[in-house]
Structures are given as C-alpha cells and as structure tokens.
Write a protein that holds these residues in place. Structure first.
Motif, PDB file in Angstrom:
ATOM      1  N   LEU A   1       0.830  -1.210   0.000  1.00  0.00           N
ATOM      2  CA  LEU A   1       0.000   0.000   0.000  1.00  0.00           C
ATOM      3  C   LEU A   1       0.862   1.256   0.000  1.00  0.00           C
TER       4      LEU A   1
ATOM      5  N   LYS B   1      -3.813   1.402 -10.101  1.00  0.00           N
ATOM      6  CA  LYS B   1      -5.008   0.776  -9.524  1.00  0.00           C
ATOM      7  C   LYS B   1      -4.937  -0.747  -9.595  1.00  0.00           C
ATOM      8  N   ARG B   2      -4.400  -1.266 -10.693  1.00  0.00           N
ATOM      9  CA  ARG B   2      -4.259  -2.722 -10.783  1.00  0.00           C
ATOM     10  C   ARG B   2      -3.337  -3.236  -9.683  1.00  0.00           C
ATOM     11  N   ARG B   3      -2.238  -2.523  -9.462  1.00  0.00           N
ATOM     12  CA  ARG B   3      -1.333  -2.916  -8.366  1.00  0.00           C
ATOM     13  C   ARG B   3      -2.035  -2.818  -7.024  1.00  0.00           C
ATOM     14  N   LEU B   4      -2.846  -1.785  -6.875  1.00  0.00           N
ATOM     15  CA  LEU B   4      -3.526  -1.532  -5.603  1.00  0.00           C
ATOM     16  C   LEU B   4      -4.449  -2.682  -5.230  1.00  0.00           C
ATOM     17  N   TYR B   5      -5.189  -3.190  -6.197  1.00  0.00           N
ATOM     18  CA  TYR B   5      -6.182  -4.216  -5.891  1.00  0.00           C
ATOM     19  C   TYR B   5      -5.653  -5.639  -6.058  1.00  0.00           C
ATOM     20  N   GLN B   6      -4.367  -5.755  -6.337  1.00  0.00           N
ATOM     21  CA  GLN B   6      -3.717  -7.064  -6.284  1.00  0.00           C
ATOM     22  C   GLN B   6      -3.205  -7.381  -4.876  1.00  0.00           C
TER      23      GLN B   6
ATOM     24  N   ASP C   1      -3.255  -8.597  -1.275  1.00  0.00           N
ATOM     25  CA  ASP C   1      -4.085  -9.570  -0.561  1.00  0.00           C
ATOM     26  C   ASP C   1      -4.274  -9.123   0.886  1.00  0.00           C
TER      27      ASP C   1
ATOM     28  N   ARG D   1      -8.126  -1.531   4.155  1.00  0.00           N
ATOM     29  CA  ARG D   1      -9.165  -1.366   3.131  1.00  0.00           C
ATOM     30  C   ARG D   1      -9.566   0.103   2.989  1.00  0.00           C
TER      31      ARG D   1
ATOM     32  N   GLN E   1      -6.826   1.681   1.049  1.00  0.00           N
ATOM     33  CA  GLN E   1      -6.915   1.243  -0.337  1.00  0.00           C
ATOM     34  C   GLN E   1      -7.949   2.076  -1.102  1.00  0.00           C
ATOM     35  N   LEU E   2      -9.111   2.307  -0.464  1.00  0.00           N
ATOM     36  CA  LEU E   2     -10.153   3.106  -1.107  1.00  0.00           C
ATOM     37  C   LEU E   2      -9.710   4.550  -1.268  1.00  0.00           C
TER      38      LEU E   2
ATOM     39  N   ASP F   1      -7.357   4.797  -4.133  1.00  0.00           N
ATOM     40  CA  ASP F   1      -8.155   4.655  -5.349  1.00  0.00           C
ATOM     41  C   ASP F   1      -8.799   5.988  -5.724  1.00  0.00           C
TER      42      ASP F   1
END
Length: 638
Positions: A260, A309-314, A316, A330, A333-334, A337
């Motif tokens: 993150l 964003k792709r990295r962000l939601y990869q 776990d 989380r 993360q938002l 985003d």
C-alpha cells in the motif's frame, strides 16, 4: 519448521520469543500462539471455503486449526500440539480455557429462490465448572447484542461439542481445563449449491463481532480463574478484552502495508493536482484587468493511474489475519483509489464530484462558522510591522527547528527542507520533506507559528508514524487530513500566532468551497472575497486558485473543520496524545487505543515542542474552562 525424527519428542514450543509461535501442520493445519495466554481456540473445519469457525480461530491470538479431510493422523497431530502447548503453559496458568469452534450445518431446504433466510442461531456449550459457566454467560450476553443485516440472533444451549474425540484423552492428562464450544450459523452464505458464494459484508461483520464476543467471555474467565490475576491471567482482575488480541504484526500484514505504501508513494497527489504557474497566472490576471479567469498549467503525471489501480487491488488484505488492521488497510486502499481517480479526472467537470467523495463538502454548521468569523472580524487586519522572511530565511528557520527535534531523536534524521520553484507561495509537507515555494514571503511574527504547523504537526507525525512498524501510520490512515490540518491550525493558535488575517483566510476557504460547489465560477469567487469581504486582489486570487485547481478541490474546507474538531476535543478535556502516534483521523482514536492496549503501537518518538510552552498550556486551560477560541483570539487585540 523441521519435523522431529520418528520416536523423537518435539522440542517444547518457544512462546516467549521475539516472534509469535507459528507451526504448520500436515494437510493444511496450523498453530499460531502470539504469546503466553490462558486460552486456545480450536477449529476442526470442513473443506468449504469461507468457513467462519476457521477464520475466527485463525485471526485470534492463540489457535490451532486443522482440516477434517486429514483424517485421524491430522487429528492426532493437532491434539498433540495442543497437549504440548498445555504442558508449556500449565505452570503459569493452572486454569486454562479451550474454546471449540465449528460451523453449523446449512439448512438444505433453503435454495436461491427461497424467501427464507439461513437461521441466525448460535449453539453454545460449556463444561460444568464455575469458570466456564461465567464465561458462557458473558458470551451469551455479548452474542445476543449482535445485529447483522437487521437481524438479531437466537441462542441454543447444548453439551460441549468438542473438535475431536481425542480431546478427552488430552483432558485426562491435564488438570484445570475449562471448555466452551460455539456453533456458528452460516448466514454469510448465499443459498444454493455453490459454497464459494458469500455475502462479504456479513462475513466480515460476523468474524469481527464473534471474535470480539469470545474475547469478552475469555476476559471473564481470566477474572474468575485468577481473581488476583492481571490482563494475561496473572495477579490483577479482569483484563480489557481487546488486550487479548494479537500483539504483533505477522509477515502478511507487513507485506500488505508495504504494498500500500509503495502504491501511495508512487505519486505525489497534491503536487499532481496543483498548478506550476500560479505566480505567472496572477500577473496575467492583473494584466488583463481581472476580466478573464487565469490559465493554469500542471505537471505531466509520472504514472498511469490505471496501472497503479491494478497494483492496488492485487494486494491480498485477507492474509493480514487481523480484522482491525484489515479494515484500516481497506480504508487506505479506497482512499488511494479515489486519489488516483482524481488524477485521472484532472481539469474535467467530474473532478470536483470525486473531490467530494474524498474530502466532503461544506455543511451548514461549518458554513455558519466561517460566515461568523468573516462578519465578526472585519477588514484586512494587518500583522504588526517587522521584516518579512523569504524562502531562504524560512529554510534557515525550518532547519533550526528540525535540528532541535533531531537532538531529541535520531528518527528526525531523514527530515529535510527543499526549496521549490514549481509550487505556489507557501509551505507543504510531503513525506519527510518540507517543501518551501521560492515565491514565499512571511512576516517574521508568523514564521514560528507556521513552522509549528508544518514541522511540529505534519512532519512530526510522519516521523512518529514511520516508526510504528507499519508504513501507513507515517503516510497517513484514510481521511487523516482533516484532523491533521486542524492540529496544525491549533498549533498556530495555542502559541499565539493564529493571526486575524490567517483566521479570515481559513474562513474564506470554506466560503469559496461552498460557492464553487454551488456553481460559482472563478471570477465570481474572486469578486466575493475582494469586494464583499475586503481581501486584497492577490490574497483573494491565491485562495480561489487553490480551490479551483484541477477542476475544483474541496480539501481546503477541512482546515477550519479540523480546527473546530480539535478545539471541541480540548474543550471537552479529551487528550490529543493519540494523534502524535502517527497520521490518523479522529474516528481512528478507538482503534488506536485498542492497538496500544494490544501492545502493537510504540509511544511517539517525540512530541510537539509547542505543547510545553506556557502560552499553549494557558490557552488549553482557558478552552477547558469554557472560553471560546474567538474570545481568546480577540484578547491580544483588546
């Protein structure tokens, strides 16, 4: 971990080391013991994904989980591990609690088309001793207060449902063991044959709520089992149940946190949305007799928001194994985003709407406060005479303040000052750097209050947060900026440096954010401040430019809003101490207190120097005694 040779007894578990005791069992089982504790959660789970019994045990501070599919050998290995743990703990904890968790069977008559829902009913059992009965009463009370998706649970009492028949043998070999068992309803599963389909919000709500209820029950057990015991079952009373959670990050939490922080650090949001030609734009604005709005230019983006964003939601986040940390991650993360979404929508009509998602708008109370300030404190009250410091003078003063903090802690070693030609007049903190625009000029009397804001709050909380073991405390938890800016303004206020022009500027920002959201254009907003409220043309321009940057950024309203929050907190006698641990929002204070109680956060490396000043202590005392900050603000003028 290597296995012992056949016939060789495994070494005693190391429960007092630097790291948690973690051991992988055959066929997918696992032992996790954070530290010596007088309880152990056991979950003998099926092969369906998203089982709550397995999940709740796995996120606790002490657990053994193992699959039913492993058969007798896996069953025996798990019980042997439990026996070894009891052997290691029996001297410290002559009374010990085993908690058996299992998922209740689903109602097979409910399918995807059924109007009925899975029964929301727990099954609770306990052994026939007073300690277990007291814990069961607390567990029943805590579970009955739950509400999930507008539903309240029922509760059935059953004999203890043990995770394995081998537990009987374990009990015969150890004295002083109490037992609880809890059958957990599967209300998180979508009806139908596909066991992978769940209701995520119910699943997350259940895991946190049931674990919290179990910790409350265990706290009562500890109190009853060791009436002279402390929070871990040694001399002292009932512990706070939150102290029974994990006290250390696991590797997965550190990896998620670093991921993150890496994504957040791959771009500088404020620099990305701020013009690089503010000074020249003002000259052109005046040259055109203030008849046309300025034309701002921006830096090219150094990244692709889509790729970020792709990295962000990869990342776990489920592997973190701690609901509190997972929620903090989380939220962050938002927020990242939304910042990337703002960068994608620079200089488009959509920008200001996304800005409202991130920073909010202006409510009626905040607008009324801003209007009251502008109405009660009329005209451009100038700062008392004296020389002005340019960028180099500000840099020297900032270096001196940083040096003072460096003498208190080496943690300030990375802090540095940087002069920038590509930012508008003013100062801003970005990570460990204080950025000073070369166009800045500040009256000498404002220098110390301004540096208390930027260094004594923003830089200090970055330094303290960066030493908490997780980077998000240094870069900032989600929505931290409101209270951060409020603390910065508060620092100016308590040292006697929140001047009338500065206070009017904060109020004007609120006024212009509200006007911008009400579809007023740049020229109308400039006229409102310059002609209706007495701001100079340049001051009005700088305020409006900040708010209209990139299409309309509502962030500037949070300064006065956050200041109100801090003033209200101090006036109510509440401590500001949690905010020096890192960059957090006010709503995170209970979470921070829980993490501190669990021993997962360190004390701040350094606290703001302004708190020790007599004038600051006197102002705080006056606020607690009921004096309004506006009255205190007027005092020096009388």
């Amino acid at each position: 971990m290597s296995r012992p040779a056949p016939g060789q007894k495994p070494p005693a578990p190391d429960l007092g080391g630097e790291h948690a005791y973690r051991r992988t069992l055959p066929d997918g089982g696992r032992v996790h013991v954070d530290r010596p504790l007088p309880f152990l959660l056991l979950a003998h789970h099926g092969d369906e994904p998203f089982g709550l019994a397995r999940r709740i045990a796995s996120i606790s501070a002490a657990s053994i989980i193992w699959p039913q599919a492993g058969g007798e050998a896996t069953d025996a290995g798990a019980c042997d591990e439990a026996s070894r743990l009891l052997d290691a703990l029996q001297d410290d904890y002559p009374r010990f609690l085993l908690v058996h968790l299992h998922d209740l069977p689903r109602d097979a008559s409910i399918d995807a088309k059924s109007p009925r829902l899975e029964p929301f009913c727990f099954r609770l059992g306990c052994s026939d001793d007073d300690h277990a009965k007291a814990a069961a009463r607390m567990l029943r009370e805590a579970l009955c207060t739950l509400e999930m998706d507008l539903r309240e649970p029922a509760l059935e009492h059953t004999p203890v449902q043990r995770c394995s028949p081998r537990i009987e043998q374990l009990l015969s070999q150890h004295e002083g063991i109490s037992e609880l068992s809890l059958g957990i309803p599967q209300i998180h599963r979508v009806p139908g044959e596909d066991s992978r389909r769940i209701y995520p919000q119910i699943y997350h709500g259940m895991e946190s709520a049931v674990l919290d209820a179990l910790m409350q029950a265990i706290a009562v057990f500890i109190e009853r089992a060791t009436p002279d015991g402390d929070g871990d079952g040694r001399p002292g009373g009932r512990p706070h149940h939150r102290t029974l959670g994990r006290s250390r990050w696991i590797d997965a939490a550190a990896k998620a946190d670093q991921a993150l922080v890496d994504v957040a650090g791959s771009f500088d949001f404020l620099l990305g949305v701020s013009p690089i030609n503010t000074v020249d734009a003002y000259r052109q604005f005046e040259a055109r007799k203030r008849r046309e709005p300025p034309e701002f230019r921006y830096r090219p983006l150094p990244l692709s928001p889509d790729v970020a964003k792709r990295r962000l939601y990869q990342i776990d986040l489920r592997a973190v194994e701690d609901p509190v940390l997972e929620q903090l991650f989380r939220e962050k993360q938002l927020e990242i985003d939304q910042q990337l979404m703002l960068l994608q929508r620079r200089n488009t009509p959509a920008f200001k709407h996304v800005s409202m998602l991130q920073y909010g708008g202006v409510d009626g109370d905040l607008l009324a406060q801003a209007e009251a300030i502008l109405a009660q404190i009329k005209g451009p009250c100038p700062v008392s005479g004296g020389r002005r410091l340019g960028a180099e003078g500000l840099r020297d003063a900032a270096d001196a303040m940083i040096a003072r903090y460096r003498r208190q802690t080496e943690a300030f070693a990375a802090a540095r000052v940087q002069l920038r030609e590509d930012t508008g007049p003013g100062l801003m903190v970005s990570g460990p750097k204080l950025l000073i625009s070369t166009a800045s000029g500040v009256p000498e009397g404002r220098v110390d209050p301004l540096l208390q804001h930027e260094i004594g709050v923003h830089l200090l909380t970055h330094v303290n947060g960066s030493h908490q073991g997780l980077g998000i405390f240094g870069s900032g938890l989600a929505n931290y900026e409101g209270i951060q800016e409020g603390l910065g303004v508060f620092a100016e206020f308590v040292v006697g440096g929140l001047t009338i022009p500065r206070l009017r500027l904060l109020a004007a920002r609120v006024l212009i954010v509200h006007a911008m959201l009400d579809d007023a254009d740049f020229m109308q907003c400039h006229t409102l401040l310059h002609q209706s409220h007495g701001f100079s043309s340049q001051a009005a321009f700088n305020i409006v430019a900040r708010i209209f940057r990139s299409g309309g950024l509502t962030k500037d309203a949070i300064y006065l809003q956050g200041f109100q929050q801090v003033i209200a907190r101090v006036a109510a006698g509440k401590s500001l101490d949690p905010f020096w641990l890192g960059k957090i929002a006010e709503r995170h204070v209970p979470v921070i207190e829980e993490l501190r109680a669990r021993g997962m956060l360190r004390p701040p490396m350094v606290t703001p120097e302004f708190l020790d000043r007599p004038i600051a202590q006197a102002n705080c005392k006056a606020l607690r005694e009921g004096t309004s900050f506006l009255d205190l603000q007027r005092k020096p003028l009388q």
